[in-house]
Design an enzyme around this catalytic site. Structure first.
Site: not given
Ligand code: PRP
Ligand code: URA
Length: 208
Positions: A103, A107, A199, A202
């Protein structure tokens, strides 16, 4: 509305632990895997069975085994990886596909960067896994990719969902049933689920 909140006491207990800011990465990973296994138990509750004959040490009997379509689990990278082992320990025959979507933090729009599916994905029942359903953009993009590959029967398993994400997935993919342990209150201005758990990526990989 295609949503099922899994209210099992063990899942709710472990969810409370995983939300806690003081839960470290090792315990977070263990809890996420355990919850994924418990959720997979619920998701597979209605899989069709067929009869077969089994010879025990003392007799033969009619028994039931899984029938019909096979499963594929598709984690959304990265955080979905934290749920894979829990699911495939329960369903070892399941194949694993991967979708890479992150994400954009400014944006909040999904950015696709990777896609690898089993060759027979079109014939499989798909369970998309990601702990967090926030705006829903990442899941919608992942399901778009999976449907382009020919798969038709898709479920979504997430740990925590925001109402906004549930509405978006229902709107764009009304055929996809969502299984979650909680529908939380709202998204904050940065797109984080409140109360949520922070997150997920993380916390799993210790990258913050
Ligand atoms: C997080 C999570 C989802 C997304 C959710 O991933 O694991 O995939 O955000 O957000 P959304 O519903 O608003 O799209 P992130 O983009 O942080 O990537 P990562 O898992 O690589 O850290
Ligand atoms: N992605 C995450 O990992 N946590 C949130 O709360 C939203 C998006």
């Amino acid at each position: 509305m295609q949503i099922r909140v899994i209210d099992h006491p063990l899942i709710q207990h472990k969810l409370s632990l995983i939300r806690d800011v003081n839960t470290g990465a090792k315990e977070f990973r263990e809890l996420l895997e355990e919850i994924a296994m418990l959720m997979a138990y619920e998701i597979t509750r209605n899989l069709p069975l067929e009869e077969t004959e089994v010879t025990t040490p003392v007799a033969t009997c009619r028994c039931r085994v899984l029938a019909g379509k096979k499963l594929a689990v598709v984690p959304i990278l990265r955080a979905g990886l934290g749920m894979v082992n829990g699911v495939i320990r329960l369903i070892p025959a399941a194949r694993v596909g991967h979708v890479g979507v992150y994400r954009n933090p400014d944006t909040l729009q999904p950015v696709e960067y990777y896609c690898k599916f089993p060759s027979d994905i079109a014939e499989r029942e798909i369970v998309v896994i990601d702990p967090m359903l926030a705006t829903g953009g990442s899941v919608v993009a992942a399901i778009d990719m999976i449907k382009r590959s020919g798969a038709k029967s898709i479920k979504l398993m997430c740990l925590v969902a925001a109402p906004e994400g549930v509405l978006l997935v229902n709107d764009r993919h009304p055929d996809v049933e969502i299984y979650t342990a909680s529908v939380d209150e709202y998204l904050n201005d940065h797109g984080y689920i409140i109360p949520g758990l922070g997150d997920a990526g993380d916390r799993i990989f210790g990258t913050k």
